[in-house]
Design a protein around this motif. Sequence first.
Motif, PDB file in Angstrom:
ATOM      1  N   ALA A 121     -20.886   1.288  -5.890  1.00  0.00           N
ATOM      2  CA  ALA A 121     -22.219   0.710  -5.721  1.00  0.00           C
ATOM      3  C   ALA A 121     -23.241   1.772  -5.344  1.00  0.00           C
ATOM      4  N   ASP A 122     -22.789   2.828  -4.673  1.00  0.00           N
ATOM      5  CA  ASP A 122     -23.685   3.927  -4.301  1.00  0.00           C
ATOM      6  C   ASP A 122     -23.924   4.892  -5.455  1.00  0.00           C
ATOM      7  N   GLY A 123     -23.298   4.635  -6.609  1.00  0.00           N
ATOM      8  CA  GLY A 123     -23.520   5.456  -7.790  1.00  0.00           C
ATOM      9  C   GLY A 123     -22.614   6.659  -7.918  1.00  0.00           C
ATOM     10  N   ALA A 124     -21.490   6.669  -7.203  1.00  0.00           N
ATOM     11  CA  ALA A 124     -20.562   7.808  -7.287  1.00  0.00           C
ATOM     12  C   ALA A 124     -19.960   7.910  -8.682  1.00  0.00           C
ATOM     13  N   ASP A 125     -19.643   9.133  -9.099  1.00  0.00           N
ATOM     14  CA  ASP A 125     -18.883   9.346 -10.328  1.00  0.00           C
ATOM     15  C   ASP A 125     -17.563   8.594 -10.189  1.00  0.00           C
ATOM     16  N   PRO A 126     -17.254   7.660 -11.089  1.00  0.00           N
ATOM     17  CA  PRO A 126     -16.060   6.821 -10.895  1.00  0.00           C
ATOM     18  C   PRO A 126     -14.736   7.568 -10.943  1.00  0.00           C
ATOM     19  N   GLY A 127     -14.692   8.717 -11.634  1.00  0.00           N
ATOM     20  CA  GLY A 127     -13.418   9.381 -11.867  1.00  0.00           C
ATOM     21  C   GLY A 127     -12.620   9.707 -10.616  1.00  0.00           C
ATOM     22  N   PRO A 128     -13.100  10.619  -9.743  1.00  0.00           N
ATOM     23  CA  PRO A 128     -12.309  10.981  -8.560  1.00  0.00           C
ATOM     24  C   PRO A 128     -11.965   9.807  -7.643  1.00  0.00           C
ATOM     25  N   PRO A 129     -12.909   8.906  -7.314  1.00  0.00           N
ATOM     26  CA  PRO A 129     -12.514   7.771  -6.477  1.00  0.00           C
ATOM     27  C   PRO A 129     -11.437   6.894  -7.113  1.00  0.00           C
ATOM     28  N   LEU A 130     -11.488   6.738  -8.436  1.00  0.00           N
ATOM     29  CA  LEU A 130     -10.452   5.931  -9.106  1.00  0.00           C
ATOM     30  C   LEU A 130      -9.086   6.590  -9.016  1.00  0.00           C
ATOM     31  N   ARG A 131      -9.041   7.917  -9.153  1.00  0.00           N
ATOM     32  CA  ARG A 131      -7.750   8.602  -9.043  1.00  0.00           C
ATOM     33  C   ARG A 131      -7.146   8.393  -7.652  1.00  0.00           C
ATOM     34  N   LEU A 132      -7.970   8.469  -6.626  1.00  0.00           N
ATOM     35  CA  LEU A 132      -7.462   8.266  -5.270  1.00  0.00           C
ATOM     36  C   LEU A 132      -7.044   6.817  -5.065  1.00  0.00           C
ATOM     37  N   PHE A 133      -7.765   5.894  -5.682  1.00  0.00           N
ATOM     38  CA  PHE A 133      -7.362   4.486  -5.610  1.00  0.00           C
ATOM     39  C   PHE A 133      -5.998   4.294  -6.283  1.00  0.00           C
ATOM     40  N   GLU A 134      -5.811   4.891  -7.459  1.00  0.00           N
ATOM     41  CA  GLU A 134      -4.524   4.790  -8.149  1.00  0.00           C
ATOM     42  C   GLU A 134      -3.406   5.388  -7.303  1.00  0.00           C
ATOM     43  N   ARG A 135      -3.666   6.534  -6.719  1.00  0.00           N
ATOM     44  CA  ARG A 135      -2.677   7.185  -5.843  1.00  0.00           C
ATOM     45  C   ARG A 135      -2.256   6.252  -4.707  1.00  0.00           C
ATOM     46  N   ASP A 136      -3.258   5.668  -4.041  1.00  0.00           N
ATOM     47  CA  ASP A 136      -2.970   4.833  -2.873  1.00  0.00           C
ATOM     48  C   ASP A 136      -2.371   3.490  -3.267  1.00  0.00           C
ATOM     49  N   LEU A 137      -2.765   2.953  -4.414  1.00  0.00           N
ATOM     50  CA  LEU A 137      -2.188   1.705  -4.885  1.00  0.00           C
ATOM     51  C   LEU A 137      -0.692   1.870  -5.148  1.00  0.00           C
ATOM     52  N   LEU A 138      -0.321   2.927  -5.855  1.00  0.00           N
ATOM     53  CA  LEU A 138       1.104   3.164  -6.139  1.00  0.00           C
ATOM     54  C   LEU A 138       1.896   3.337  -4.844  1.00  0.00           C
ATOM     55  N   ALA A 139       1.325   4.049  -3.880  1.00  0.00           N
ATOM     56  CA  ALA A 139       2.011   4.221  -2.602  1.00  0.00           C
ATOM     57  C   ALA A 139       2.159   2.891  -1.871  1.00  0.00           C
ATOM     58  N   GLU A 140       1.131   2.059  -1.923  1.00  0.00           N
ATOM     59  CA  GLU A 140       1.139   0.788  -1.205  1.00  0.00           C
ATOM     60  C   GLU A 140       2.196  -0.173  -1.758  1.00  0.00           C
ATOM     61  N   ILE A 141       2.429  -0.147  -3.062  1.00  0.00           N
ATOM     62  CA  ILE A 141       3.403  -1.082  -3.643  1.00  0.00           C
ATOM     63  C   ILE A 141       4.807  -0.473  -3.710  1.00  0.00           C
ATOM     64  N   GLY A 142       4.962   0.726  -3.138  1.00  0.00           N
ATOM     65  CA  GLY A 142       6.302   1.311  -3.034  1.00  0.00           C
ATOM     66  C   GLY A 142       6.701   2.237  -4.149  1.00  0.00           C
ATOM     67  N   TYR A 143       5.753   2.668  -4.985  1.00  0.00           N
ATOM     68  CA  TYR A 143       6.069   3.556  -6.100  1.00  0.00           C
ATOM     69  C   TYR A 143       5.160   4.787  -6.089  1.00  0.00           C
ATOM     70  N   GLY A 144       4.926   5.308  -4.897  1.00  0.00           N
ATOM     71  CA  GLY A 144       4.041   6.456  -4.771  1.00  0.00           C
ATOM     72  C   GLY A 144       4.552   7.680  -5.518  1.00  0.00           C
ATOM     73  N   VAL A 145       3.626   8.432  -6.087  1.00  0.00           N
ATOM     74  CA  VAL A 145       3.972   9.681  -6.776  1.00  0.00           C
ATOM     75  C   VAL A 145       4.173  10.768  -5.728  1.00  0.00           C
ATOM     76  N   PRO A 146       5.302  11.488  -5.752  1.00  0.00           N
ATOM     77  CA  PRO A 146       5.524  12.561  -4.772  1.00  0.00           C
ATOM     78  C   PRO A 146       4.544  13.705  -5.001  1.00  0.00           C
ATOM     79  N   LEU A 147       3.854  14.109  -3.950  1.00  0.00           N
ATOM     80  CA  LEU A 147       2.815  15.127  -4.078  1.00  0.00           C
ATOM     81  C   LEU A 147       3.060  16.348  -3.201  1.00  0.00           C
ATOM     82  N   THR A 148       3.835  16.199  -2.158  1.00  0.00           N
ATOM     83  CA  THR A 148       3.963  17.296  -1.197  1.00  0.00           C
ATOM     84  C   THR A 148       5.344  17.935  -1.156  1.00  0.00           C
ATOM     85  N   HIS A 149       6.368  17.217  -1.689  1.00  0.00           N
ATOM     86  CA  HIS A 149       7.731  17.751  -1.659  1.00  0.00           C
ATOM     87  C   HIS A 149       8.462  17.400  -2.952  1.00  0.00           C
TER      88      HIS A 149
END
Length: 241
Positions: A121-149
């Motif tokens: 709503a504030d006019g942010a470029d949708p790309g980066p916020p959507l990627r973080l939403f996808e990352r957190d959604l997968l983690a929340e439902i138990g299928y998070g993508v491993p990023l640190t190990h």
Amino acid sequence: MRVQLEPAFVLHRRPYRDSSLLLEVFSREHGRQGLVARGARRPKGRWRGLLEPLQRLRLSWSGRGELGTLTAAEPEARRAIAGDGLYAGYYAGELILRLTARADPHPELFDILDSLLAMLADGADPGPPLRLFERDLLAEIGYGVPLTHETDSGEPVRPDAAYVYHPAHGLRRGARAAPGEIPIAGDALHALAAGDLSDTGHARAARRLLAAGLAAQLGPQPLRTMQTLRALRRFRHSEES
């Protein structure tokens, strides 16, 4: 069951019988719910113009089983989302609709969606916020993508190393991807883990990685929002050529 003025978003709605609406809503404490809004399509109905997708509301409902009955609705935050941001919001809502079960609470995911919609709503470029939403959604439902190990060895991801990811097997170090694997650089994994996708290369790599993780959970049925967006882009291209 009676629920009183619960924070919620309408994810999807369609006509129901002569004058009602059938709603799929995502509530903070009760998860996804199917509700009947009786009389909502009448010209002078009390909820006329209120039950709009992606608007934050407070909803009350009652009933048991698959469908409840909406008993009250109040606006909580009016947000004007337009252009690509609107498609991004619908896409996020469809992911929740497809990847969460009814009556399965996800309060943190509700807050993540709320934050995403505020940025759009504030006019942010949708790309980066959507990627973080996808990352957190997968983690929340138990299928998070491993990023640190690495998945099997447990070794920390090095920013100067190359890695490959497979939705079924996880993350491993290697420069050559086998069929079904997604290559990604260690520094891109670090950037996604840190939530910093300001580098366009990292953003593209995150998009490929998360698309693979989501595809494994969504199955063969395509997302309607993506089909619509692709059709719109084809139309724009034909108009410009």
